[in-house]
Design a protein around this motif. Structure first.
Motif, PDB file in Angstrom:
ATOM      1  N   ARG A  45     111.045  57.741  37.072  1.00  0.00           N
ATOM      2  CA  ARG A  45     111.320  56.388  36.557  1.00  0.00           C
ATOM      3  C   ARG A  45     110.031  55.624  36.290  1.00  0.00           C
ATOM      4  NH1 ARG A  45     114.753  53.184  40.432  1.00  0.00           N
ATOM      5  NH2 ARG A  45     114.713  51.708  38.686  1.00  0.00           N
ATOM      6  N   LEU A  46     109.066  55.756  37.179  1.00  0.00           N
ATOM      7  CA  LEU A  46     107.787  55.070  36.988  1.00  0.00           C
ATOM      8  C   LEU A  46     107.084  55.539  35.715  1.00  0.00           C
ATOM      9  CD1 LEU A  46     106.498  55.124  40.670  1.00  0.00           C
ATOM     10  CD2 LEU A  46     106.841  53.063  39.310  1.00  0.00           C
ATOM     11  N   LYS A  47     107.124  56.831  35.475  1.00  0.00           N
ATOM     12  CA  LYS A  47     106.454  57.374  34.294  1.00  0.00           C
ATOM     13  C   LYS A  47     107.174  56.980  33.009  1.00  0.00           C
ATOM     14  CE  LYS A  47     104.221  61.446  36.279  1.00  0.00           C
ATOM     15  NZ  LYS A  47     104.083  62.916  36.169  1.00  0.00           N
ATOM     16  N   ALA A  48     108.486  56.827  33.065  1.00  0.00           N
ATOM     17  CA  ALA A  48     109.267  56.536  31.865  1.00  0.00           C
ATOM     18  C   ALA A  48     109.349  55.051  31.546  1.00  0.00           C
ATOM     19  CB  ALA A  48     110.677  57.108  32.019  1.00  0.00           C
ATOM     20  N   SER A  49     109.002  54.195  32.475  1.00  0.00           N
ATOM     21  CA  SER A  49     109.164  52.756  32.278  1.00  0.00           C
ATOM     22  C   SER A  49     108.250  52.217  31.181  1.00  0.00           C
ATOM     23  CB  SER A  49     108.859  52.016  33.578  1.00  0.00           C
ATOM     24  OG  SER A  49     108.836  50.615  33.363  1.00  0.00           O
ATOM     25  N   PRO A  50     108.777  51.309  30.330  1.00  0.00           N
ATOM     26  CA  PRO A  50     107.922  50.653  29.329  1.00  0.00           C
ATOM     27  C   PRO A  50     106.816  49.816  29.977  1.00  0.00           C
ATOM     28  CG  PRO A  50     110.254  50.285  28.857  1.00  0.00           C
ATOM     29  CD  PRO A  50     110.180  50.888  30.227  1.00  0.00           C
ATOM     30  N   ASP A  51     107.031  49.400  31.224  1.00  0.00           N
ATOM     31  CA  ASP A  51     106.042  48.620  31.969  1.00  0.00           C
ATOM     32  C   ASP A  51     105.277  49.483  32.965  1.00  0.00           C
ATOM     33  OD1 ASP A  51     106.701  46.248  30.710  1.00  0.00           O
ATOM     34  OD2 ASP A  51     108.249  45.742  32.170  1.00  0.00           O
ATOM     35  N   SER A  52     105.229  50.774  32.698  1.00  0.00           N
ATOM     36  CA  SER A  52     104.666  51.716  33.654  1.00  0.00           C
ATOM     37  C   SER A  52     103.255  51.340  34.104  1.00  0.00           C
ATOM     38  CB  SER A  52     104.648  53.122  33.042  1.00  0.00           C
ATOM     39  OG  SER A  52     104.045  54.049  33.925  1.00  0.00           O
ATOM     40  N   GLU A  53     102.396  50.985  33.167  1.00  0.00           N
ATOM     41  CA  GLU A  53     101.005  50.700  33.515  1.00  0.00           C
ATOM     42  C   GLU A  53     100.892  49.527  34.487  1.00  0.00           C
ATOM     43  OE1 GLU A  53      96.747  49.579  31.326  1.00  0.00           O
ATOM     44  OE2 GLU A  53      98.486  50.191  30.137  1.00  0.00           O
ATOM     45  N   GLY A  54     101.598  48.439  34.189  1.00  0.00           N
ATOM     46  CA  GLY A  54     101.526  47.263  35.046  1.00  0.00           C
ATOM     47  C   GLY A  54     102.148  47.487  36.412  1.00  0.00           C
ATOM     48  N   ILE A  55     103.304  48.158  36.441  1.00  0.00           N
ATOM     49  CA  ILE A  55     103.988  48.395  37.709  1.00  0.00           C
ATOM     50  C   ILE A  55     103.193  49.360  38.580  1.00  0.00           C
ATOM     51  CG2 ILE A  55     106.075  49.334  38.772  1.00  0.00           C
ATOM     52  CD1 ILE A  55     107.593  48.367  36.263  1.00  0.00           C
ATOM     53  N   LEU A  56     102.664  50.412  37.972  1.00  0.00           N
ATOM     54  CA  LEU A  56     101.862  51.363  38.741  1.00  0.00           C
ATOM     55  C   LEU A  56     100.583  50.713  39.255  1.00  0.00           C
ATOM     56  CD1 LEU A  56     102.252  54.693  36.752  1.00  0.00           C
ATOM     57  CD2 LEU A  56     102.863  54.300  39.145  1.00  0.00           C
ATOM     58  N   GLY A  57      99.962  49.877  38.427  1.00  0.00           N
ATOM     59  CA  GLY A  57      98.750  49.196  38.861  1.00  0.00           C
ATOM     60  C   GLY A  57      99.005  48.294  40.056  1.00  0.00           C
ATOM     61  N   ALA A  58     100.088  47.519  39.985  1.00  0.00           N
ATOM     62  CA  ALA A  58     100.433  46.631  41.093  1.00  0.00           C
ATOM     63  C   ALA A  58     100.844  47.428  42.323  1.00  0.00           C
ATOM     64  CB  ALA A  58     101.558  45.697  40.665  1.00  0.00           C
ATOM     65  N   SER A  59     101.618  48.483  42.119  1.00  0.00           N
ATOM     66  CA  SER A  59     102.085  49.292  43.243  1.00  0.00           C
ATOM     67  C   SER A  59     100.923  49.972  43.954  1.00  0.00           C
ATOM     68  CB  SER A  59     103.083  50.350  42.767  1.00  0.00           C
ATOM     69  OG  SER A  59     104.213  49.751  42.172  1.00  0.00           O
ATOM     70  N   ARG A  60      99.964  50.441  43.181  1.00  0.00           N
ATOM     71  CA  ARG A  60      98.810  51.079  43.804  1.00  0.00           C
ATOM     72  C   ARG A  60      98.001  50.072  44.614  1.00  0.00           C
ATOM     73  NH1 ARG A  60      94.227  54.500  40.566  1.00  0.00           N
ATOM     74  NH2 ARG A  60      93.823  52.454  39.662  1.00  0.00           N
ATOM     75  N   ARG A  61      97.978  48.827  44.148  1.00  0.00           N
ATOM     76  CA  ARG A  61      97.287  47.783  44.904  1.00  0.00           C
ATOM     77  C   ARG A  61      98.001  47.533  46.238  1.00  0.00           C
ATOM     78  NH1 ARG A  61      92.633  44.519  42.879  1.00  0.00           N
ATOM     79  NH2 ARG A  61      92.052  43.485  44.814  1.00  0.00           N
ATOM     80  N   VAL A  62      99.328  47.581  46.217  1.00  0.00           N
ATOM     81  CA  VAL A  62     100.087  47.432  47.458  1.00  0.00           C
ATOM     82  C   VAL A  62      99.776  48.591  48.401  1.00  0.00           C
ATOM     83  CG1 VAL A  62     102.389  47.293  48.493  1.00  0.00           C
ATOM     84  CG2 VAL A  62     101.934  46.153  46.307  1.00  0.00           C
ATOM     85  N   LEU A  63      99.757  49.809  47.852  1.00  0.00           N
ATOM     86  CA  LEU A  63      99.415  50.981  48.658  1.00  0.00           C
ATOM     87  C   LEU A  63      98.018  50.841  49.238  1.00  0.00           C
ATOM     88  CD1 LEU A  63     100.004  53.863  49.646  1.00  0.00           C
ATOM     89  CD2 LEU A  63      99.130  54.695  47.455  1.00  0.00           C
ATOM     90  N   TRP A  64      97.096  50.379  48.421  1.00  0.00           N
ATOM     91  CA  TRP A  64      95.721  50.181  48.867  1.00  0.00           C
ATOM     92  C   TRP A  64      95.688  49.210  50.053  1.00  0.00           C
ATOM     93  CZ3 TRP A  64      91.447  47.922  45.125  1.00  0.00           C
ATOM     94  CH2 TRP A  64      90.200  48.021  45.743  1.00  0.00           C
ATOM     95  N   SER A  65      96.484  48.161  49.975  1.00  0.00           N
ATOM     96  CA  SER A  65      96.477  47.155  51.039  1.00  0.00           C
ATOM     97  C   SER A  65      96.913  47.744  52.377  1.00  0.00           C
ATOM     98  CB  SER A  65      97.390  45.977  50.668  1.00  0.00           C
ATOM     99  OG  SER A  65      98.749  46.292  50.865  1.00  0.00           O
ATOM    100  N   THR A  66      97.795  48.734  52.349  1.00  0.00           N
ATOM    101  CA  THR A  66      98.279  49.300  53.610  1.00  0.00           C
ATOM    102  C   THR A  66      97.191  50.064  54.344  1.00  0.00           C
ATOM    103  OG1 THR A  66      99.041  51.397  52.648  1.00  0.00           O
ATOM    104  CG2 THR A  66     100.577  49.536  52.592  1.00  0.00           C
ATOM    105  N   ALA A  67      96.144  50.463  53.641  1.00  0.00           N
ATOM    106  CA  ALA A  67      95.060  51.210  54.272  1.00  0.00           C
ATOM    107  C   ALA A  67      93.998  50.299  54.871  1.00  0.00           C
ATOM    108  CB  ALA A  67      94.415  52.144  53.247  1.00  0.00           C
TER     109      ALA A  67
END
Length: 203
Positions: A66-88
């Motif tokens: 779903r993430l790869k197919a989303s029209p907003d994939s770049e923005g959602i993945l960028g934000a999600s990776r930032r959330v993942l980064w915060s957990t570390a």
């Protein structure tokens, strides 16, 4: 992002990090928070993960597609990776800043009334009843203000770990909500927002 990075994001969004593979995923995020090249010593044992929790792994795999197919994939993945980064991050101040930056990218448009957009759009996106929207609105308002205080005064935060974890949960929910509603028109969302009902009015 590589397939490996997208899988890490998907596992974070489905909350796998806090269940069967918590130790492994947290360690990987800590050593390579930006999804840089992973050496053999940091490779995840995907087969082991499947054995630990088939259902959670299947959910993450579905989310990858779903993430790869989303029209907003770049923005959602960028934000999600930032959330993942915060957990570390060990420092709560840094986690708050990362989470607000991630949310800002998904909730704010243009350059006017940024803080107001941040809390209003988040409340309308995540909650349906008036009472729930008020709760989310207040939490996002406080988070935006706390980030500003951290950046502009260089002070330590008074937020607890539990409150930061709650903000992390809100960030994950926003990422998933934006995935469910690609190319969201916030103006339409705001104009239709008066249709919510108070909890006392619900059957």
């Amino acid at each position: 992002l590589s397939d490996f990075d997208v899988m890490l994001v998907a596992m974070m969004l489905t909350d796998v990090r806090f269940t069967s593979v918590g130790r492994v995923l947290t360690d990987v995020a800590r050593f390579a928070p930006l999804g840089t090249a992973f050496g053999p010593e940091l490779a995840l044992d995907w087969e082991g993960m499947r054995a630990l929790d088939d259902s959670a792994f299947a959910d993450a795999c579905e989310l990858v597609a779903r993430l790869k197919a989303s029209p907003d994939s770049e923005g959602i993945l960028g934000a999600s990776r930032r959330v993942l980064w915060s957990t570390a991050r060990a420092n709560l101040r840094d986690r708050i800043v990362d989470l607000v930056v991630a949310l800002d990218g998904l909730l704010v448009e243009g350059r006017a009334n940024l803080g107001y957009q941040f809390r209003l759009h988040g409340a309308l996106l995540l909650a349906e009843t008036l009472d729930d929207r008020r709760d989310v609105y207040k939490e996002l308002k406080d988070a935006y203000g706390e980030r500003s205080k951290i950046l502009h005064t260089d002070t330590q935060t008074r937020w607890s770990k539990d409150r930061v974890r709650n903000l992390e949960d809100l960030a994950r929910r926003v990422c998933l909500a934006r995935l469910d509603r690609p190319k969201l028109d916030f103006e339409s969302l705001v104009l239709s927002g008066d249709r919510c009902r108070k909890k006392t009015d619900l059957p």
